[in-house]
Design an enzyme around this catalytic site. Structure first.
Site, short mmCIF file in Angstrom:
data_model
loop_
_atom_site.label_atom_id
_atom_site.label_comp_id
_atom_site.label_asym_id
_atom_site.label_seq_id
_atom_site.Cartn_x
_atom_site.Cartn_y
_atom_site.Cartn_z
N GLN A 174 30.33 -14.14 23.69
CA GLN A 174 30.93 -12.86 24.09
C GLN A 174 30.57 -12.67 25.56
O GLN A 174 29.45 -12.28 25.88
CB GLN A 174 30.38 -11.70 23.24
CG GLN A 174 30.75 -10.31 23.75
CD GLN A 174 32.25 -10.07 23.87
OE1 GLN A 174 33.03 -10.48 23.04
NE2 GLN A 174 32.66 -9.40 24.95
N PRO A 301 29.78 -8.59 17.58
CA PRO A 301 29.33 -7.25 17.99
C PRO A 301 30.44 -6.28 18.39
O PRO A 301 30.19 -5.10 18.56
CB PRO A 301 28.41 -7.54 19.19
CG PRO A 301 28.92 -8.81 19.76
CD PRO A 301 29.43 -9.61 18.60
N TYR A 302 31.65 -6.80 18.55
CA TYR A 302 32.78 -5.93 18.91
C TYR A 302 33.83 -5.92 17.81
O TYR A 302 33.77 -6.74 16.89
CB TYR A 302 33.41 -6.38 20.23
CG TYR A 302 32.54 -6.02 21.41
CD1 TYR A 302 32.48 -4.70 21.86
CD2 TYR A 302 31.75 -6.97 22.04
CE1 TYR A 302 31.66 -4.35 22.91
CE2 TYR A 302 30.93 -6.62 23.10
CZ TYR A 302 30.89 -5.30 23.53
OH TYR A 302 30.08 -4.94 24.57
N GLY A 303 34.79 -5.01 17.98
CA GLY A 303 35.94 -5.04 17.09
C GLY A 303 36.81 -6.24 17.46
O GLY A 303 37.17 -7.05 16.61
N MET A 305 37.96 -8.94 21.06
CA MET A 305 37.77 -9.35 22.45
C MET A 305 38.98 -10.18 22.85
O MET A 305 39.33 -11.14 22.16
CB MET A 305 36.45 -10.13 22.60
CG MET A 305 36.20 -10.65 24.01
SD MET A 305 36.05 -9.29 25.22
CE MET A 305 36.78 -10.05 26.66
N GLU A 306 39.56 -9.78 23.97
CA GLU A 306 40.87 -10.30 24.37
C GLU A 306 40.82 -11.67 25.03
O GLU A 306 41.50 -11.90 26.03
CB GLU A 306 41.52 -9.28 25.31
CG GLU A 306 40.80 -9.07 26.68
CD GLU A 306 39.74 -7.98 26.69
OE1 GLU A 306 39.17 -7.70 25.61
OE2 GLU A 306 39.47 -7.42 27.76
N GLU A 331 44.13 -5.90 21.53
CA GLU A 331 43.72 -7.16 22.18
C GLU A 331 44.93 -7.89 22.76
O GLU A 331 44.86 -8.47 23.84
CB GLU A 331 42.93 -8.05 21.22
CG GLU A 331 41.70 -7.39 20.57
CD GLU A 331 40.80 -6.62 21.52
OE1 GLU A 331 40.75 -6.96 22.72
OE2 GLU A 331 40.14 -5.65 21.07
N HIS A 334 45.98 -6.48 26.07
CA HIS A 334 45.17 -6.97 27.20
C HIS A 334 45.79 -8.21 27.86
O HIS A 334 45.45 -8.54 28.99
CB HIS A 334 43.76 -7.33 26.73
CG HIS A 334 42.79 -6.18 26.72
ND1 HIS A 334 42.53 -5.42 27.84
CD2 HIS A 334 41.98 -5.71 25.74
CE1 HIS A 334 41.61 -4.51 27.54
NE2 HIS A 334 41.26 -4.65 26.27
N TYR A 416 38.91 4.37 27.80
CA TYR A 416 39.99 4.09 26.85
C TYR A 416 40.88 5.31 26.64
O TYR A 416 42.08 5.28 26.84
CB TYR A 416 39.41 3.72 25.48
CG TYR A 416 38.65 2.41 25.41
CD1 TYR A 416 37.42 2.25 26.03
CD2 TYR A 416 39.16 1.33 24.69
CE1 TYR A 416 36.73 1.05 25.94
CE2 TYR A 416 38.47 0.13 24.60
CZ TYR A 416 37.25 0.00 25.22
OH TYR A 416 36.57 -1.19 25.12
N ARG A 590 28.93 -5.21 13.92
CA ARG A 590 29.80 -4.59 14.93
C ARG A 590 29.11 -3.33 15.45
O ARG A 590 28.92 -2.35 14.73
CB ARG A 590 31.15 -4.27 14.30
CG ARG A 590 32.13 -3.68 15.25
CD ARG A 590 33.46 -3.45 14.57
NE ARG A 590 34.37 -2.73 15.43
CZ ARG A 590 35.53 -2.23 15.05
NH1 ARG A 590 35.92 -2.41 13.79
NH2 ARG A 590 36.29 -1.57 15.88
N LYS A 592 29.72 -0.75 17.26
CA LYS A 592 30.32 0.58 17.13
C LYS A 592 30.17 1.15 15.71
O LYS A 592 30.20 2.36 15.52
CB LYS A 592 31.79 0.43 17.49
CG LYS A 592 32.55 1.68 17.70
CD LYS A 592 33.89 1.29 18.31
CE LYS A 592 34.94 2.31 17.99
NZ LYS A 592 36.24 1.95 18.60
N1 BES Z 1 37.48 -5.73 26.06
C1 BES Z 1 37.02 -4.90 25.02
C2 BES Z 1 35.59 -5.14 24.62
C3 BES Z 1 34.58 -4.90 25.73
C4 BES Z 1 34.72 -3.86 26.65
C5 BES Z 1 33.46 -5.71 25.81
C6 BES Z 1 33.78 -3.69 27.65
C7 BES Z 1 32.53 -5.52 26.80
C8 BES Z 1 32.67 -4.51 27.72
C9 BES Z 1 37.94 -5.00 23.80
O1 BES Z 1 39.28 -5.14 24.14
C10 BES Z 1 37.85 -3.70 23.04
O2 BES Z 1 38.16 -2.70 23.62
N2 BES Z 1 37.45 -3.74 21.78
C11 BES Z 1 37.36 -2.57 20.94
C12 BES Z 1 38.52 -2.49 20.00
C13 BES Z 1 39.62 -1.59 20.40
C14 BES Z 1 40.66 -1.49 19.30
C15 BES Z 1 39.22 -0.24 20.88
C16 BES Z 1 36.12 -2.68 20.08
O3 BES Z 1 35.51 -3.75 20.07
O4 BES Z 1 35.78 -1.74 19.41
ZN ZN Z 2 39.98 -3.41 25.16
#
Ligand code: BES
Ligand code: ZN
Length: 638
Positions: A174, A301-303, A305-306, A331, A334, A416, A590, A592
């Site tokens: 990541q 750890p994320y939802g 990643m693009e 994604e 992005h 966002y 994850r 979040k």
């Molecule tokens: N690019 C982000 C993840 C990110 C942002 C990693 C900043 C590190 C620093 C990815 O596109 C993202 O926004 N993921 C979200 C899901 C989205 C549907 C809101 C997430 O992981 O929750």
């Molecule tokens: Zn994003």
């Protein structure tokens, strides 16, 4: 204080009261950067990299890395092709974090190599260690032999038990925001774009994939080759190795996952090809060839990643009814906002995430209809409200200085949701057609380039706002970008579906109807989310019991619904959910979804003890990025 931003996703309102004492006085609001003497430099500076892109640029990196699952390290070489911009330049400053450097060599032609000297500086918080490599004039290639550390912040090494198949290990990266430097020595700044190629050596039983050209038919040979022919920022370099299989979804889309996850993943993600087509119709051709999705183990750890050509996704979106696939829309979006047109610094991250959230909802509208898109916009609007009410004012501007802060900890959903609402407000004020045409033009004009907020503002002013003089002043753009909170006249998403949820909830809350009499048969995940978010603080234990008996929340397989329910369960001391809470925190990584639950737990002394006890068991299964955040929250020393 870093945690504030992250926690907001979980509506952890009470935490902030408690957080007050530890919180330094809010930062004074930075003036719009264009208005200060030093503003321009400040606004354009990337505080999160040692790279000096005005002196020298990396244009290509060739990796040759072996994955050692026993030692949990990558070892090998990174060969950098340099473009020297200033004549006197005889060294390059690279970003690294916890890398062990074995040797550095220079070359004029990429064939004959001679040793060159380097200095690896001491590790600095947030940034890592500056690696200065000297080279004789005329050298345009550097080869760095190195190994990563087992604790590399951008990699997670999983034991077989942590995978779905339980037989083979797994590893994934990541890189965003500033973790590429923990596995590749590079100019780790989004301002620097490079192509890359890689040879990856793995145990024979495993398969490697990267954010590059992947061969869906590759045989498991233990050696895999990749190329990414389009210039990308370092934060989009990505790798995963595991027991991965591929299934096609459409002619240029497909999914990789562990064998036992693949059928469910393919079913859930079945609309991916439609999404790509819908986005192209809105914003122009998809620039990256294939669009594949890698469904990772639950510790991701994320939802999502693009990573270009290969979105990485959490398995928690596999709800069984496609109700959480807006994450794929995000994604995919992005591929235009972020990967094609890239934020120049992490202070400009709204240019990536705000645009992407706007585009995400347009894709959802095109593929699933306005009703669905509006529910999602409403959920976003509610998140934004929570953020504005709880964050220090300075952190609620769209552009704000990330100087001295860690973008992996401090990037909040303001970027966002306020970003998306800003663009929606402009769309509504000027009309969808002209705004769509503008966005298409913007993505085309800045394709494969980076933009700062002020670059965007200039372009926007000239190529959009000035074209419609009769609408002058309709949207207070400077205020949207540089002031806290929300300007007057912000667009207002509306959802009749949510109104109906509220109307059905009211009689129950008033004690006039039984939970079982609430008609919920047709509800989607988003309606359930709204229902749970509308629960008042005063909810009684008896009411919790009644809800659970009627709707079986404790047993739900939907990770988002379970998250909201468990948060309520902790808040109201509903003990029948305790077993599920533990399983949830042990099973999902994850950030979040887990951080706000820990935050809710630590509001009481008994809860804090439980949080610590669960975390002791869960920590080793979490990704370093999640570990860092939860260590800070719980005051655990790593
Ligand atoms: N690019 C982000 C993840 C990110 C942002 C990693 C900043 C590190 C620093 C990815 O596109 C993202 O926004 N993921 C979200 C899901 C989205 C549907 C809101 C997430 O992981 O929750
Ligand atoms: Zn994003």
């Amino acid at each position: 204080m870093r945690l504030r931003c992250l926690l907001l996703a979980g509506f952890a309102s009470g935490l902030f009261a408690q957080d007050q004492d530890r919180r330094p006085t809010p930062m004074p609001l930075p003036p719009p950067p264009a208005m200060t003497a030093t503003g321009k430099a400040e606004a354009a500076k990337d505080f999160h990299s040692y790279a000096e892109p005005s002196q020298v640029l990396t244009t290509h990196i060739a990796l040759d890395l072996k994955a050692d699952f026993e030692k949990r390290i990558l070892t090998g070489t990174a060969t950098l092709r340099l473009k020297v911009l200033a004549k006197s330049v005889d060294h390059v400053d690279l970003d690294t974090r916890d890398l062990e450097i074995e040797k550095t060599e220079g070359s004029k032609d990429g064939k004959a190599w001679t040793p060159v000297s380097y200095v690896l500086a001491a590790k600095v918080p947030i940034l890592g260690s500056k690696l200065t490599v000297s080279f004789p004039k005329g050298s345009h290639f550097l080869r760095i032999s190195y190994r990563t550390s087992p604790g590399a912040s951008g990699l997670q090494w999983l034991t077989p038990e942590q995978t779905a198949g339980k037989k083979l290990p797994f590893m994934f990266s990541q890189s965003q925001a500033i973790n590429a430097r923990s596995w590749v020595p590079c100019q780790d700044s989004p301002r620097v774009r490079l192509t890359y190629s890689a040879v990856i050596h793995t145990p024979k039983s495993l398969r490697a994939v990267m954010s590059a050209h992947n061969d869906p038919n590759a045989k498991r040979s233990g050696t895999y080759r990749f190329t990414m022919p389009n210039p990308i920022p370092s934060y989009l370099m990505a790798i995963a190795i595991g027991d991965l299989e591929f299934r096609a979804l459409g002619k240029r889309t497909g999914v990789y996952a562990e064998p036992s996850v693949l059928p469910k993943a393919a079913k859930e993600l079945d609309d991916t090809e439609k999404m790509v087509t819908a986005t192209e119709k809105l914003y122009g051709p998809y620039a990256w060839g294939r669009y594949d999705i890698l469904v990772l183990p639950p510790s991701f750890p994320y939802g999502g990643m693009e990573n270009p050509r290969l979105t990485f996704a959490t398995p928690t979106i596999l709800a069984g009814d496609k109700s959480l696939v807006s994450l794929i829309a995000h994604e995919l979006a992005h591929s235009w906002s972020g990967n094609l047109v890239t934020n120049a610094t992490w202070s400009d991250v709204w240019l990536n995430e705000g645009f992407t959230t706007y585009v995400e909802r347009r894709i959802v509208e095109a593929v699933y209809g306005r009703r669905q898109a509006e529910m999602e916009a409403m959920l976003g609007r509610q998140t934004l409200q929570q953020l504005i009410e709880t964050l220090p004012a300075a952190d609620t501007a769209l552009w704000f200085s990330m100087k001295g802060r860690d973008p992996d900890e401090d990037t909040s959903e303001i970027a966002y949701e306020k970003g998306a609402l800003f663009l929606r407000t402009v769309e509504e004020a000027y009309g969808r057609k002209p705004f769509d045409a503008f966005l298409r033009g913007y993505f085309h004009r800045y394709a494969f380039r980076t933009v700062t907020t002020s670059d965007f503002l200039h372009y926007f002013q000239k190529h959009f706002i000035e074209k419609f003089p009769n609408k002058k002043g309709l949207v207070p753009i400077q205020e949207w970008i540089y002031s806290p909170g929300l300007p007057k006249g912000a667009a207002e998403p509306r959802s009749d579906a949510f109104k109906r949820v509220e109307a059905k909830l009211r009689p129950w809350l008033d004690g006039k109807a039984a939970a079982t009499s609430i008609e919920t048969q047709q509800w989607s995940t988003q309606e359930w989310q709204h229902f749970l978010q509308k629960m008042p603080e005063s909810l009684s234990l008896a009411q919790m019991k009644e809800l659970d008996a009627a709707f079986h929340f404790t047993g739900t397989g939907n990770a988002e619904i379970a998250f909201l329910w468990l948060q309520l369960a902790i808040r109201h001391g509903y003990s029948p959910a305790e077993v599920r809470l533990r399983a949830y925190l042990l099973g999902i990584g994850r950030r979040k979804l887990i951080l706000p639950l820990y935050a809710e737990l630590i509001k009481t002394p008994a809860g804090k003890a439980r949080a610590l006890e669960i975390y002791r068991q869960a920590r080793s299964g979490y990704h370093p990025i999640a570990q860092t955040s939860i260590d800070q929250l719980l005051g655990v020393k790593p």
